[in-house]
Motif scaffolding. Structure first.
Motif, PDB file in Angstrom:
ATOM      1  N   ARG A 167       2.614 -66.833 -90.283  1.00 36.18           N
ATOM      2  CA  ARG A 167       1.165 -66.877 -90.481  1.00 36.18           C
ATOM      3  C   ARG A 167       0.828 -67.859 -91.595  1.00 36.18           C
ATOM      4  O   ARG A 167       1.616 -68.065 -92.514  1.00 36.18           O
ATOM      5  CB  ARG A 167       0.626 -65.495 -90.881  1.00 36.18           C
ATOM      6  CG  ARG A 167       0.811 -64.389 -89.869  1.00 36.18           C
ATOM      7  CD  ARG A 167       0.171 -63.110 -90.374  1.00 36.18           C
ATOM      8  NE  ARG A 167      -1.258 -63.299 -90.605  1.00 36.18           N
ATOM      9  CZ  ARG A 167      -2.179 -63.120 -89.653  1.00 36.18           C
ATOM     10  NH1 ARG A 167      -1.834 -62.767 -88.436  1.00 36.18           N
ATOM     11  NH2 ARG A 167      -3.460 -63.302 -89.941  1.00 36.18           N
ATOM     12  N   ASP A 168      -0.358 -68.416 -91.491  1.00 35.00           N
ATOM     13  CA  ASP A 168      -0.906 -69.220 -92.576  1.00 35.00           C
ATOM     14  C   ASP A 168       0.055 -70.342 -92.978  1.00 35.00           C
ATOM     15  O   ASP A 168       0.476 -70.451 -94.133  1.00 35.00           O
ATOM     16  CB  ASP A 168      -1.222 -68.321 -93.782  1.00 35.00           C
ATOM     17  CG  ASP A 168      -1.990 -69.066 -94.865  1.00 35.00           C
ATOM     18  OD1 ASP A 168      -2.671 -70.060 -94.541  1.00 35.00           O
ATOM     19  OD2 ASP A 168      -1.901 -68.648 -96.036  1.00 35.00           O
ATOM     20  N   VAL A 169       0.408 -71.163 -91.994  1.00 36.59           N
ATOM     21  CA  VAL A 169       1.279 -72.321 -92.218  1.00 36.59           C
ATOM     22  C   VAL A 169       0.504 -73.563 -91.815  1.00 36.59           C
ATOM     23  O   VAL A 169      -0.316 -73.531 -90.893  1.00 36.59           O
ATOM     24  CB  VAL A 169       2.581 -72.206 -91.406  1.00 36.59           C
ATOM     25  CG1 VAL A 169       3.437 -73.466 -91.534  1.00 36.59           C
ATOM     26  CG2 VAL A 169       3.381 -70.978 -91.854  1.00 36.59           C
ATOM     27  N   ALA A 170       0.744 -74.678 -92.494  1.00 41.94           N
ATOM     28  CA  ALA A 170       0.066 -75.925 -92.155  1.00 41.94           C
ATOM     29  C   ALA A 170       1.053 -77.081 -92.180  1.00 41.94           C
ATOM     30  O   ALA A 170       1.979 -77.114 -93.009  1.00 41.94           O
ATOM     31  CB  ALA A 170      -1.084 -76.195 -93.127  1.00 41.94           C
ATOM     32  N   PHE A 171       0.830 -78.021 -91.262  1.00 37.67           N
ATOM     33  CA  PHE A 171       1.548 -79.295 -91.237  1.00 37.67           C
ATOM     34  C   PHE A 171       0.484 -80.379 -91.315  1.00 37.67           C
ATOM     35  O   PHE A 171      -0.339 -80.536 -90.400  1.00 37.67           O
ATOM     36  CB  PHE A 171       2.368 -79.432 -89.958  1.00 37.67           C
ATOM     37  CG  PHE A 171       3.386 -78.338 -89.768  1.00 37.67           C
ATOM     38  CD1 PHE A 171       4.633 -78.427 -90.355  1.00 37.67           C
ATOM     39  CD2 PHE A 171       3.090 -77.224 -89.002  1.00 37.67           C
ATOM     40  CE1 PHE A 171       5.568 -77.417 -90.186  1.00 37.67           C
ATOM     41  CE2 PHE A 171       4.015 -76.206 -88.816  1.00 37.67           C
ATOM     42  CZ  PHE A 171       5.264 -76.300 -89.421  1.00 37.67           C
TER      43      PHE A 171
ATOM     44  N   GLU B  91      -2.874 -68.390 -87.315  1.00 33.83           N
ATOM     45  CA  GLU B  91      -3.562 -69.155 -88.369  1.00 33.83           C
ATOM     46  C   GLU B  91      -2.700 -70.324 -88.856  1.00 33.83           C
ATOM     47  O   GLU B  91      -2.442 -70.493 -90.043  1.00 33.83           O
ATOM     48  CB  GLU B  91      -3.929 -68.245 -89.537  1.00 33.83           C
ATOM     49  CG  GLU B  91      -4.728 -67.021 -89.146  1.00 33.83           C
ATOM     50  CD  GLU B  91      -6.024 -67.360 -88.416  1.00 33.83           C
ATOM     51  OE1 GLU B  91      -6.637 -68.394 -88.746  1.00 33.83           O
ATOM     52  OE2 GLU B  91      -6.403 -66.592 -87.514  1.00 33.83           O
ATOM     53  N   VAL B  92      -2.265 -71.135 -87.920  1.00 38.25           N
ATOM     54  CA  VAL B  92      -1.460 -72.322 -88.236  1.00 38.25           C
ATOM     55  C   VAL B  92      -2.287 -73.567 -87.943  1.00 38.25           C
ATOM     56  O   VAL B  92      -2.931 -73.671 -86.897  1.00 38.25           O
ATOM     57  CB  VAL B  92      -0.150 -72.343 -87.429  1.00 38.25           C
ATOM     58  CG1 VAL B  92       0.613 -73.651 -87.674  1.00 38.25           C
ATOM     59  CG2 VAL B  92       0.724 -71.154 -87.807  1.00 38.25           C
ATOM     60  N   ARG B  93      -2.267 -74.516 -88.887  1.00 33.09           N
ATOM     61  CA  ARG B  93      -2.988 -75.777 -88.738  1.00 33.09           C
ATOM     62  C   ARG B  93      -2.007 -76.924 -88.589  1.00 33.09           C
ATOM     63  O   ARG B  93      -1.040 -77.033 -89.345  1.00 33.09           O
ATOM     64  CB  ARG B  93      -3.856 -76.057 -89.957  1.00 33.09           C
ATOM     65  CG  ARG B  93      -5.078 -75.185 -90.101  1.00 33.09           C
ATOM     66  CD  ARG B  93      -5.969 -75.737 -91.212  1.00 33.09           C
ATOM     67  NE  ARG B  93      -5.307 -75.764 -92.506  1.00 33.09           N
ATOM     68  CZ  ARG B  93      -5.488 -76.700 -93.439  1.00 33.09           C
ATOM     69  NH1 ARG B  93      -6.287 -77.724 -93.208  1.00 33.09           N
ATOM     70  NH2 ARG B  93      -4.873 -76.614 -94.599  1.00 33.09           N
ATOM     71  N   VAL B  94      -2.256 -77.782 -87.604  1.00 34.71           N
ATOM     72  CA  VAL B  94      -1.552 -79.056 -87.470  1.00 34.71           C
ATOM     73  C   VAL B  94      -2.629 -80.122 -87.542  1.00 34.71           C
ATOM     74  O   VAL B  94      -3.477 -80.225 -86.663  1.00 34.71           O
ATOM     75  CB  VAL B  94      -0.777 -79.140 -86.143  1.00 34.71           C
ATOM     76  CG1 VAL B  94      -0.010 -80.456 -86.063  1.00 34.71           C
ATOM     77  CG2 VAL B  94       0.167 -77.953 -85.990  1.00 34.71           C
TER      78      VAL B  94
END
Length: 582
Positions: A275-279, A344-347
């Motif tokens: 959860r709550d990871v972004a690249f 809730e991951v953003r790329v």
């Protein structure tokens, strides 16, 4: 002895540089050498930000991230500022030690196995023939030809046959296992094909279509990957039997000055259940996919799906006139970067390039977003979303994908709930631009597709099939899109197909397609509304819409200038919100 920046440690900031040291503390002054070590440090700290400094960070194995990696951002140093650095995570291996023989370059590569090669960042095509030489007949195990050319193939077991157009939407690949025979008139050269792929191809590809009945894969349309095929500069062949890579250079290329990279890894990043990871601002490059080289081949059916055994079904297209056999179940081309069951991951702001399968795959999970990314030079699709909910795919520039697997769409959705695809530009692709299979609450809004359907047929700039919910409120909306230049014959620029139900299609613009749209399909459309769209030609069936279709307020304007003037507002809102370099 390293000096530790206490403030950076307390903020959970970790740094990685190509000249770093994994025994260092990972600070800006003393960065780690690998992203794996930085991920380990962030995991131990309960999350944080991993800053990658400029350069190519070579992965020797996939970066595996799990629930323990929740709360971590991986970003290019200076992301979002004028000083953002260019960062690439690469699964490739640089090829060195070239020797020149007869105008070709040869390198000993050991156990290297790959299907792609990149020379100074440019994709090199596999050496190929346009057809199997000679008079050819089909046998139970492969083919027989009166040409002796196959006896001169350097490594027959590395040769692969391509079958384009088995069905108008299908392209398969099957490997050769052996070539046998002797020179002489009437002797015949026997080409044995990989099993179980060849036998399965005979079971899968059967049809009656436009009065013609066919069975099996037929003759190949292209023959790839042998050193004897090297006639075109900029092409290569991998001879695994001799562990040698062959390359025919282009003018001006020199072994000591030209960087040649062979993709090695099949997966670059696999994130599971986090959860709550972004690249942010990262490049993902240089991966391959070896499944088509195996004995099962690549028995493509439609889109990103391929057959790997199991039941086969017969589907009627036109009662008493046309039918095809199709897989009872399909496998899906995998992705080189995978988000599996994540939330809730953003790329964001990333580039996916030089990849041997699909670029980014989102499977399951919720609250995922892919925004402002570039996808190019991919063997399959750009983005694949399956079984996820509340997914946003926005403002992405997708072009030159499906380079090895021509059925691959730019963006593919299946089994999704409340997935929104908005403001993307999909260009120069071999089949469909955007595809949505069964789902609920799908929104395909204000996208621009140009130059779709360049290789295979029976698809569209936007293609949607199967039921899309249980009511108008839970159904799909396709609105405000601009679809231009859908290239091959037998296509429909905007295509609702195969029992699509609960779909609203409104205020779209379709121009320069073989057919703008079609209302009469099998199984028939149900609760589908076409309203306020603009075309340069009437859709098929619009003169007498079937019972399941409401067709109202649409305008056909044949004059291109008049059509452009009438649709200026829709065009202004469609496509990317950001500037990109074409």
């Amino acid at each position: 002895m390293y000096t530790i920046n206490i403030e950076a440690v307390l903020m959970n900031d970790f740094y990685v540089a190509v000249d770093g040291d994994d025994s260092a503390p990972g600070t800006a002054e003393h960065p780690f050498a690998t992203v794996e070590r930085a991920a380990q440090a962030a995991r131990a700290a309960g999350g944080g930000t991993v800053h990658l400094r400029a350069g190519t960070h070579v992965l020797t194995r996939p970066l595996e991230l799990t629930e323990a990696d929740s709360g971590t951002t991986y970003q290019a140093h200076g992301y979002g500022t004028a000083h953002q650095e260019e960062v690439t995570l690469s699964g490739g291996r640089e090829i060195t030690g070239w020797r020149e023989e007869g105008g070709r370059w040869l390198a000993d590569v050991g156990d290297l196995d790959t299907r792609q090669l990149y020379v100074d960042g440019r994709r090199a095509e596999r050496a190929a023939l346009d057809a199997l030489p000679g008079e050819v007949s089909v046998s139970e195990t492969g083919y027989v030809t009166d040409s002796t050319e196959p006896l001169g193939w350097h490594s027959p077991a590395d040769v692969e046959f391509v079958y384009r157009g088995l069905y108008p939407w299908t392209e398969a690949r099957i490997g050769v296992t052996a070539v046998a025979g002797s020179p002489g008139v009437g002797a015949g050269v026997r080409i044995s094909m990989a099993e179980p792929a060849f036998e399965r191809a005979y079971a899968l590809y059967n049809s009656t279509w436009e009065g013609q009945t066919s069975s099996g894969p037929g003759l190949p349309t292209r023959v790839e990957n042998d050193a004897s095929f090297l006639t075109e500069p900029g092409t290569f062949a991998l001879d695994r039997s001799r562990r040698t890579l062959h390359y025919l250079p282009r003018a001006g290329e020199q072994p000591g000055r030209t960087r040649v990279v062979a993709p090695v890894l099949e997966t670059l990043v696999h994130l599971r259940d986090a959860r709550d990871v972004a690249f942010l601002g990262l490049g993902f490059a240089d991966a391959t996919w070896l499944r088509p080289s195996r004995t099962g081949g690549f028995l493509h059916y439609h889109g990103s799906g391929y057959y790997e055994g199991g039941p086969i079904e017969r589907v009627t297209v036109v009662e008493g006139q046309a039918w095809v056999t199709v897989p009872g179940r399909s496998e899906t081309v995998p992705a080189c970067v995978v988000l599996d069951g994540a939330a809730e991951v953003r790329v964001e702001g990333c580039r996916f390039t030089r990849l041997g399968a699909t670029g980014l795959g989102l499977s399951g999970g919720s609250g995922l977003s892919v925004r402002g990314c570039d996808f190019d030079t991919l063997s399959a699709s750009a983005i694949s979303v399956s079984d996820g909910q509340d997914v946003l795919v926005e403002d992405n520039w997708i072009h030159h994908v499906g380079l090895d697997h021509s059925g691959s769409p730019g963006i593919a959705l299946t089994g999704t709930r409340r997935c929104t695809v908005v403001g993307n530009h999909v260009a120069d692709v071999p089949h469909c631009g955007i595809v949505a299979g069964p789902g609920e609450g799908t929104r395909i809004l204000r996208n621009l597709t140009t130059g779709t359907m360049q290789v295979l047929a029976d698809g569209g700039g936007i293609y949607l099939s199967h039921p899309q919910g249980s009511s108008a409120e839970t159904g799909a909306v396709i609105a405000g899109n601009v679809i231009e230049d859908t290239r091959t014959p037998y296509n429909f620029g905007l295509y609702t197909d195969y029992g699509a139900a609960w779909v609203t299609v409104e205020e779209n613009v379709v121009t320069r397609a073989d057919s703008t749209a079609v209302l009469t399909v099998h199984p028939p459309l149900e609760n589908v509304v076409y309203r306020g769209n603009f075309w340069d030609a009437d859709p098929l069936g619009s003169d007498d819409p079937p019972a399941g279709v409401t067709y109202e307020g649409n305008r056909t304007i044949a004059d291109e200038q008049e059509l452009r003037a009438a649709t200026a507002g829709i065009r202004a809102r469609a496509g990317l919100r950001r500037a990109v370099q074409a």
